[in-house]
Scaffold this motif. Sequence first.
Motif, PDB file in Angstrom:
ATOM      1  N   PHE A   1     -17.000  22.225 -40.972  1.00 11.81           N
ATOM      2  CA  PHE A   1     -17.777  20.989 -40.821  1.00 11.81           C
ATOM      3  C   PHE A   1     -17.065  19.798 -41.467  1.00 11.81           C
ATOM      4  CE2 PHE A   1     -20.682  24.569 -41.136  1.00 11.81           C
ATOM      5  CZ  PHE A   1     -21.492  24.409 -40.027  1.00 11.81           C
TER       6      PHE A   1
ATOM      7  N   ARG B   1     -13.714  30.494 -45.183  1.00 11.62           N
ATOM      8  CA  ARG B   1     -15.011  31.077 -44.860  1.00 11.62           C
ATOM      9  C   ARG B   1     -15.147  31.292 -43.352  1.00 11.62           C
ATOM     10  NH1 ARG B   1     -20.129  27.554 -46.365  1.00 11.62           N
ATOM     11  NH2 ARG B   1     -19.352  26.376 -44.576  1.00 11.62           N
TER      12      ARG B   1
ATOM     13  N   PHE C   1     -17.225  28.284 -38.231  1.00  8.12           N
ATOM     14  CA  PHE C   1     -17.513  26.841 -38.252  1.00  8.12           C
ATOM     15  C   PHE C   1     -16.766  26.143 -39.386  1.00  8.12           C
ATOM     16  CE2 PHE C   1     -21.276  28.252 -35.979  1.00  8.12           C
ATOM     17  CZ  PHE C   1     -21.487  27.240 -35.064  1.00  8.12           C
TER      18      PHE C   1
ATOM     19  N   ASN D   1     -22.558  21.700 -30.462  1.00  5.71           N
ATOM     20  CA  ASN D   1     -23.700  22.534 -30.878  1.00  5.71           C
ATOM     21  C   ASN D   1     -23.935  23.661 -29.880  1.00  5.71           C
ATOM     22  OD1 ASN D   1     -24.221  21.143 -33.198  1.00  5.71           O
ATOM     23  ND2 ASN D   1     -25.686  19.736 -32.250  1.00  5.71           N
TER      24      ASN D   1
ATOM     25  N   GLY E   1     -18.475  17.713 -43.526  1.00  8.63           N
ATOM     26  CA  GLY E   1     -18.872  17.624 -44.937  1.00  8.63           C
ATOM     27  C   GLY E   1     -18.628  18.907 -45.714  1.00  8.63           C
TER      28      GLY E   1
ATOM     29  N   ASN F   1     -19.659  21.563 -46.329  1.00 10.23           N
ATOM     30  CA  ASN F   1     -20.836  22.453 -46.346  1.00 10.23           C
ATOM     31  C   ASN F   1     -20.627  23.757 -47.099  1.00 10.23           C
ATOM     32  OD1 ASN F   1     -22.536  20.735 -45.149  1.00 10.23           O
ATOM     33  ND2 ASN F   1     -22.468  21.658 -43.118  1.00 10.23           N
ATOM     34  N   LEU F   2     -20.060  23.644 -48.286  1.00  8.42           N
ATOM     35  CA  LEU F   2     -20.029  24.826 -49.151  1.00  8.42           C
ATOM     36  C   LEU F   2     -21.357  24.858 -49.913  1.00  8.42           C
ATOM     37  CD1 LEU F   2     -16.414  24.521 -50.566  1.00  8.42           C
ATOM     38  CD2 LEU F   2     -17.222  25.851 -48.600  1.00  8.42           C
ATOM     39  N   LEU F   3     -21.769  26.028 -50.355  1.00  7.70           N
ATOM     40  CA  LEU F   3     -22.990  26.091 -51.147  1.00  7.70           C
ATOM     41  C   LEU F   3     -22.658  25.810 -52.601  1.00  7.70           C
ATOM     42  CD1 LEU F   3     -25.025  29.074 -49.706  1.00  7.70           C
ATOM     43  CD2 LEU F   3     -24.949  26.699 -49.027  1.00  7.70           C
TER      44      LEU F   3
END
Lengths: 406, 235
Positions: free
Chosen positions: B93, B158, B91, B53, B95, B97-99
């Motif tokens: 992730f 991304r 970044f 982080n 999970g 973390n796509l929208l």
Amino acid sequence: MKLAMLGEAWRAMGANRMRTFLTMLGMVIGVGAVVLMMSVGQGAQYSIKQTISAMGSNLFVLLSGSSSTGGVRSGSGGSYTLNVADAEAIAELPGVQAIAPIHPGSAQIVYGPNNWNTSIIGTTPGYLDARSWPVASGNTFTDSDVRSATRVALIGKTAAQNLFGDADPVGQTIRIRQSPFVILGLLSTKGQGMDGRDQDDTIIIPLTTAQRQVFGSQFPGSVRMVMVQTTTQEIMPSVEKSMTELLRQRHRIREGLDDDFSLRNLTAVADSAAEATRVMSLLLGAIASVSLLVGGIGIMNIMLVSVTERTREIGIRMAIGARQRDILLQFLLEAIIISVIGCFIGLLLGIGGALLVELLTGTKVIIALSSVIVAFGVAATVGIFFGYYPARKAAQLDPIEALRYQ
Amino acid sequence: MNDSVIHIEGLHKSYETSAGLFPVLKEVSLHITRGEFVAVMGPSGSGKSTFMNILGCLDHPSAGSYRLDGHDVATLDKDALALLRNRTIGFVFQGFNLLPRMSLQDNVALPLIYCGVERAERHQRARELLVKVGLEKYFDSMPNKISGGQQQRVAIARALINRPSLILADEPTGNLDSHTSTEIMALFESLNREGITIVLVTHELDVAQHAQRQVHFLDGRIVNDHATLHTEASL
């Protein structure tokens, strides 16, 4: 970039259509109610103003005092304390534009086989000026008609209709209490008076003719009322004062005794009626505004839910480089779009509703640009005001916490 | 000197808890040069997530210095940190973390919205990267219509869109089966060969084997920092 944010907000709204719709509905109803109420209120104010201007502006009515005979009091105009000389003296006062002594009554009028009972106004040509009541066709009578008490008459639209139907009454001869009268002119339409009486159902004849030939009078030269018009509205109080002084002097009323006449300011009566309507429509607008407020709270509620629901999304956006102000703008735009679209639909519904009211009830309705602007301004303000708190909440989320949110 | 992407000296991080100050990172120093592929390892609670982080400019160190690509992170305000996350860091992730409800192309292009790139260019760059990660058939698909491995490829695309100096991957294979994991790691390796610096957090040894260097955390300290010992032999 702002355009891209707009796209983001739009997408978010599209993702939850039912919710967006319901939120919008709050604004739709609020704005619709405000526009409808303001339109109806302004229509009512307009109608009142019309009535007032039809009555004539800056008017006093001077009534002769009450008489008291053996304990029976007759009420205003019951005795003849005013005379034509009083009226002429008043006409000389500064600020007085027109005067019209009036001898009212009613009588049966006859033309050929038709007859009709109508009100008769005996007066001078000044009456038509004071009441801004021109003739639609033909001529008015003149001061010389008054001096010589000729048998001429002006006829109102309603009375003319009843006697002549659609035929032109000008130049015809009618009989009033058996005396023949030549109709000089047809009066223009005046409509309903403040008391709901049809002002067009009338005949106007010279004052002297009324006094001497139609109604007769115990006291020649006396009149029951005088209409006085001042040059401006501002001058009315001072004219009222000088008129009172003048009459008290002329009637030799000693200090401390009551006036033997009464003076009424017709404009003040009309103004208070207009004021009452204005207050009423303001009240209606205020009540409608409450629903706008409730709509705004609805937006805030949904936006708060939306922020909580999309916490993770906010975290992702922040991680990939969204600044606080980007997040703020995204949610604020969403609230504003909902408000503005809701407002637009509400505006259409409000206007439609107002037109429907006019159509169904015949009440005059005025859709003013000002009410439209106010509704739009309020909607945008509500959107910003109630959208800001949730948007700020979103913008101030901690990205780590937000990313972890399930 | 420009070869240093991450330069960390004497980094401390503590959290306020009801029981007092709780230290998570103690005296961490690390130097990563451009083009390295580093795996950060350690058991849960070792402080590696907090470390990531801080590396990702999502959290501030309590003490010590952190220079990322020449910028002293401690001196930057929130907007400058956001810019750094936008331009300098990519970044990835665990999970993905796509929208949701946003096409793959729009997902990949999302970071560009925050730096004012025009729509046409956003789409063009997003497509180029989707082609690069092998998803040329899925420009307009939705994230929930593709597999986990494919979603992670989209996430990597991304991360790459602003040509970052550093890719930070937090357990990127944690949600994937072993076969897909290998594919994703191969993608990271090929990106690294193009010169992109990658820092990857994992607790799986075979994933870490793909990196050139392994940094082990334990109880908030770096306990081991060594080059990966395999390569020729296992190849």
